[in-house]
Motif scaffolding. Structure first.
Motif, PDB file in Angstrom:
ATOM      1  N   LYS B 132       3.644   3.128   9.238  1.00  0.00           N
ATOM      2  CA  LYS B 132       3.128   2.112   8.320  1.00  0.00           C
ATOM      3  C   LYS B 132       4.215   1.153   7.842  1.00  0.00           C
ATOM      4  CE  LYS B 132       0.456   1.709   4.066  1.00  0.00           C
ATOM      5  NZ  LYS B 132      -0.335   2.407   3.061  1.00  0.00           N
ATOM      6  N   GLU B 133       5.379   1.686   7.551  1.00  0.00           N
ATOM      7  CA  GLU B 133       6.454   0.863   7.006  1.00  0.00           C
ATOM      8  C   GLU B 133       6.857  -0.225   8.003  1.00  0.00           C
ATOM      9  OE1 GLU B 133       9.785   2.590   4.385  1.00  0.00           O
ATOM     10  OE2 GLU B 133      10.796   2.170   6.297  1.00  0.00           O
ATOM     11  N   ARG B 135       5.095  -1.339  10.495  1.00  0.00           N
ATOM     12  CA  ARG B 135       3.951  -2.208  10.746  1.00  0.00           C
ATOM     13  C   ARG B 135       3.823  -3.261   9.654  1.00  0.00           C
ATOM     14  NH1 ARG B 135       0.309   1.677  11.741  1.00  0.00           N
ATOM     15  NH2 ARG B 135      -0.431   1.898   9.612  1.00  0.00           N
ATOM     16  N   VAL B 136       3.924  -2.823   8.413  1.00  0.00           N
ATOM     17  CA  VAL B 136       3.804  -3.752   7.279  1.00  0.00           C
ATOM     18  C   VAL B 136       4.945  -4.768   7.318  1.00  0.00           C
ATOM     19  CG1 VAL B 136       4.016  -3.906   4.771  1.00  0.00           C
ATOM     20  CG2 VAL B 136       2.499  -2.212   5.778  1.00  0.00           C
ATOM     21  N   LEU B 140       4.351  -8.722   7.427  1.00  0.00           N
ATOM     22  CA  LEU B 140       4.863  -9.564   6.343  1.00  0.00           C
ATOM     23  C   LEU B 140       5.780 -10.642   6.916  1.00  0.00           C
ATOM     24  CD1 LEU B 140       5.686  -6.975   3.524  1.00  0.00           C
ATOM     25  CD2 LEU B 140       3.811  -8.610   3.589  1.00  0.00           C
ATOM     26  N   LYS B 146       7.062 -14.195   5.399  1.00  0.00           N
ATOM     27  CA  LYS B 146       7.860 -13.932   4.190  1.00  0.00           C
ATOM     28  C   LYS B 146       9.329 -13.849   4.590  1.00  0.00           C
ATOM     29  CE  LYS B 146       4.603 -12.019   1.049  1.00  0.00           C
ATOM     30  NZ  LYS B 146       4.531 -12.937  -0.061  1.00  0.00           N
ATOM     31  N   PHE B 153      12.254  -6.969  -1.293  1.00  0.00           N
ATOM     32  CA  PHE B 153      11.846  -6.733  -2.682  1.00  0.00           C
ATOM     33  C   PHE B 153      10.477  -6.064  -2.748  1.00  0.00           C
ATOM     34  CE2 PHE B 153      12.323  -7.134  -7.065  1.00  0.00           C
ATOM     35  CZ  PHE B 153      11.125  -7.521  -7.619  1.00  0.00           C
ATOM     36  N   GLN B 154       9.546  -6.552  -1.964  1.00  0.00           N
ATOM     37  CA  GLN B 154       8.190  -5.989  -2.015  1.00  0.00           C
ATOM     38  C   GLN B 154       8.184  -4.542  -1.558  1.00  0.00           C
ATOM     39  OE1 GLN B 154       5.049  -8.303  -0.151  1.00  0.00           O
ATOM     40  NE2 GLN B 154       3.703  -6.528  -0.002  1.00  0.00           N
ATOM     41  N   MET B 155       8.994  -4.250  -0.534  1.00  0.00           N
ATOM     42  CA  MET B 155       8.951  -2.907   0.041  1.00  0.00           C
ATOM     43  C   MET B 155       9.981  -1.960  -0.572  1.00  0.00           C
ATOM     44  SD  MET B 155       8.147  -3.747   4.046  1.00  0.00           S
ATOM     45  CE  MET B 155       7.593  -2.083   4.393  1.00  0.00           C
ATOM     46  N   GLY B 156      10.863  -2.513  -1.405  1.00  0.00           N
ATOM     47  CA  GLY B 156      11.874  -1.659  -2.019  1.00  0.00           C
ATOM     48  C   GLY B 156      12.877  -1.129  -1.012  1.00  0.00           C
ATOM     49  N   ILE B 157      13.212  -1.954  -0.025  1.00  0.00           N
ATOM     50  CA  ILE B 157      14.146  -1.547   1.032  1.00  0.00           C
ATOM     51  C   ILE B 157      15.234  -2.611   1.109  1.00  0.00           C
ATOM     52  CG2 ILE B 157      14.366  -1.089   3.514  1.00  0.00           C
ATOM     53  CD1 ILE B 157      11.394  -0.487   3.579  1.00  0.00           C
ATOM     54  N   LYS B 161      18.435  -3.202   6.300  1.00  0.00           N
ATOM     55  CA  LYS B 161      17.500  -2.309   6.999  1.00  0.00           C
ATOM     56  C   LYS B 161      16.296  -3.093   7.517  1.00  0.00           C
ATOM     57  CE  LYS B 161      14.880   1.917   6.784  1.00  0.00           C
ATOM     58  NZ  LYS B 161      14.282   2.968   6.005  1.00  0.00           N
TER      59      LYS B 161
END
Lengths: 210, 183
Positions: B132-133, B135-136, B140, B146, B153-157, B161
Motif C-alpha cells: 500500500k505504501e 502504491r500510494v 500521489l 504532488k 509530509f502526508q505519509m510521514g516518511i 526514502k
C-alpha cells in the motif's frame, strides 16, 4: 526515436489518469500510520492537561475578578487567560504531541491546498510550522467554535505563539480573532488577540492536530 | 454529504450536485490542477470545466468514489489545457513526465500498445501487486503530481526514502511492462 519516446511518455502519463477509482481513492484517504500510533493515550494525557490548566485557571480567575472594573465577560489575569491554546503549543514543544512541518517564509505556506491546515509561529522565531491536512469534519468542528471565547478587553495579552487557520481556499484567519470579514485575509498576517479560544476549541484542535 | 447522495443529485439533474461537489472536493481538485499547471486562474477554470464534464457524464456514470472520478476529469482537462496552450512556463507535468520517461527504454520499438486499453490494465495490475505504501506514493506523485516534500509530509516518511522508493518502483514498472510485451 526521441519523438517516439516522448509520445510513449505522454501516453503513459495519460493512462495513469485512467487508473481504477479505488486506487485513487485509497491515496486520497491515506494518512500516515505513524501519526496514529498511541493516539488514544496521547489524547487522554493531553485532554487531562488542558482540563487541569483551564479548570484550574478558571478557579484562579474567580478569586481575582474584575480588578479595574473591566466588566463581565472580560478577564483580568492575562497570563492565565492565554493558557489554553498557548499551553497546547508550549506542551507540544516539549512533549511532541503532534508534528508540524517547518517552512522558512509565509510564501511557502499551503494557501491553496486540498484541505485546511493549522499554522503556528513561536514569537521570536521567523519560521512557521504547518500541521498535517485537516479532515473536512475536523475543520467544520473547529469552524463552529471559532470566534467563541472570552474577549480580551482593552489591552490584548502578550502571546508566545501566533496561530492561524488556512482553509485551503486562499482564506486565512486566526482563532484569536472574532470571525468577521475584516479578520479574514488571503495570507498570514499579524494580529492582536481579540478573544481567547474556549476549552472546547482547544480539545478539537488537539484531536485534529494529532 | 456522502458521495452516493451527491451522485444521486447529479442523476436527478439537481444543480446542488455541483455545489456539494465543490464543497467536498473543490480544494482537492484545485490543488491537483494547480500542481500540474502552476497557475491559479487556469486551475480554477479547469475545476469549473470538471463540474461541467461531470454533469454531462451523469447519469450514465454512477461512480462509487466521486473524489476519484472528479480527480480523473480534472487531471485530464489540466493536461489537455497545458498541452494546448504550449506554455513556456514549466509546469508540474514536465517534472513528472521527465521521471516517467525513465520507464520508456531508449531503443527503437514499435511494441508499444497505443490502443485497446492493455496499458491501463497492466498499470492497474502492477499497482495492485505493490504494498500500500509504495502504491500510494506512486499515485500521489504521478496521478496527483504532488511534490516529494508534500508526499513526505502526508505519509510521514523522509524525502530521501520517497525518492528512492519511487525510483525503484519506476524500475519495477519498466520490467513489468516489458514482461507484458508493452514496451
Amino acid at each position: 526515436m526521441k519523438n517516439l519516446k516522448k509520445q510513449k511518455t505522454e501516453y503513459l502519463l495519460r493512462e495513469i489518469g485512467e487508473l481504477d477509482d479505488a486506487l485513487i481513492a485509497e491515496a486520497i484517504e491515506y494518512r500516515s500510520k505513524r501519526k496514529s500510533l498511541s493516539r488514544t493515550w496521547l489524547i487522554a494525557a493531553a485532554v487531562t492537561l488542558v482540563f487541569a490548566l483551564t479548570v484550574g485557571g478558571n478557579l484562579i480567575s474567580r478569586l481575582n475578578l474584575f480588578v479595574g472594573n473591566k466588566g463581565e465577560g472580560t478577564l483580568d489575569r492575562e497570563e492565565f487567560k492565554i493558557q489554553s491554546v498557548e499551553a497546547l503549543f508550549l506542551e507540544n514543544k516539549s512533549q511532541r504531541l503532534f508534528d508540524g512541518r517547518l517552512v522558512n517564509s509565509s510564501e511557502e505556506l499551503p494557501y491553496f491546498s486540498d484541505c485546511a491546515h493549522i499554522v503556528w509561529q513561536n514569537i521570536g522565531e521567523s519560521g512557521y510550522y504547518v500541521s498535517q491536512g485537516l479532515k473536512s469534519s475536523e475543520i467544520e468542528m473547529l469552524k463552529e467554535e471559532m470566534g467563541n471565547g472570552v474577549q480580551t478587553g482593552v489591552s490584548s495579552p502578550t502571546l508566545n505563539y501566533k496561530v492561524w487557520v488556512l482553509y485551503g481556499d486562499g482564506k486565512v484567519t486566526s482563532p484569536y480573532l472574532k470571525q468577521t470579514d475584516g479578520n479574514i485575509s488571503g495570507e498570514i498576517f499579524d494580529y492582536e488577540a481579540e478573544i481567547i479560544p474556549e476549552e472546547k476549541f482547544v480539545q478539537i484542535l488537539l484531536e485534529a492536530l494529532q | 454529504m456522502e458521495d452516493t447522495k451527491i451522485v444521486d443529485l447529479y442523476w436527478a439533474r439537481d444543480e446542488r450536485a455541483i455545489r456539494e461537489s465543490d464543497t467536498k472536493y473543490g480544494r482537492m481538485l484545485t490543488s491537483l490542477s494547480y500542481s500540474l499547471l502552476y497557475s491559479h486562474e487556469d486551475a480554477e477554470e479547469c475545476v469549473n470545466d470538471t463540474y461541467l464534464d461531470a454533469w454531462g457524464a451523469m447519469p450514465d456514470a454512477r461512480p462509487t468514489y466521486l473524489g476519484a472520478f472528479l480527480s480523473k476529469i480534472t487531471r485530464r482537462i489540466s493536461i489537455d489545457r497545458y498541452r494546448r496552450l504550449h506554455s513556456e512556463k514549466r509546469g508540474g507535468i514536465d517534472n513528472i513526465s521527465m521521471e516517467l520517461s525513465d520507464i520508456i527504454p531508449d531503443r527503437e520499438s514499435s511494441d508499444f500498445d497505443f490502443e485497446n486499453g492493455r496499458l491501463k490494465d497492466a498499470l492497474n495490475s502492477f499497482l495492485y501487486s505493490l504494498d500500500k505504501e509504495k502504491r500510494v506514493m506512486f499515485i500521489l506523485r504521478y496521478f496527483y503530481s504532488k511534490s516529494i516534500g508534500e508526499i513526505a509530509f502526508q505519509m510521514g516518511i523522509g524525502e530521501a526514502k520517497i525518492k528512492t522508493t519511487l525510483f525503484r518502483t519506476r524500475q519495477s514498472l519498466q520490467k513489468y511492462l516489458e514482461g507484458q510485451g508493452l514496451l
